[in-house]
Write a protein that holds these residues in place. Structure first.
Motif, PDB file in Angstrom:
ATOM      1  N   ASP A 179       0.900  -1.227  -0.132  1.00  0.00           N
ATOM      2  CA  ASP A 179      -0.165   0.173   0.018  1.00  0.00           C
ATOM      3  C   ASP A 179       0.920   1.134  -0.052  1.00  0.00           C
ATOM      4  O   ASP A 179       1.433   1.747   1.148  1.00  0.00           O
ATOM      5  N   ARG A 189      -0.385   4.373   2.128  1.00  0.00           N
ATOM      6  CA  ARG A 189      -0.363   4.163   3.553  1.00  0.00           C
ATOM      7  C   ARG A 189       1.464   4.317   3.848  1.00  0.00           C
ATOM      8  O   ARG A 189       1.422   5.017   4.855  1.00  0.00           O
ATOM      9  N   ASP A 246       2.436   7.205   6.536  1.00  0.00           N
ATOM     10  CA  ASP A 246       3.166   6.774   7.715  1.00  0.00           C
ATOM     11  C   ASP A 246       4.559   7.823   7.946  1.00  0.00           C
ATOM     12  O   ASP A 246       4.926   8.399   8.766  1.00  0.00           O
TER      13      ASP A 246
END
Length: 68
Positions: free
Chosen positions: A23, A26, A30
């Motif tokens: 992903d 993601r 992060d």
């Protein structure tokens, strides 16, 4: 990390395997959150806010080597 397998018929002699990011969005989010936490740590230390600096260090999100 996910691994994709191509059907054996598509490749002579077996199946080919290669890694693929699970992903990407993601991971980018992060990294942005970690950078923001690191910047907040730099600012907290600069103003002498030991409580906030301690919380950021305890969270594990802030990079103590962040240059700012």
């Amino acid at each position: 990390m996910a691994v994709l397998l191509r059907p054996a018929a598509a490749i002579a002699g077996g199946r080919q395997v290669w890694p693929v990011a699970e992903d990407h969005h993601r991971q980018l989010r992060d990294e942005a959150e970690a950078e923001a936490a690191s910047q907040r740590l730099v600012e907290a230390v600069a103003r002498g806010d030991a409580r906030e600096a301690g919380e950021l260090l305890a969270s594990g999100r802030a990079d103590v080597n962040y240059a700012g």
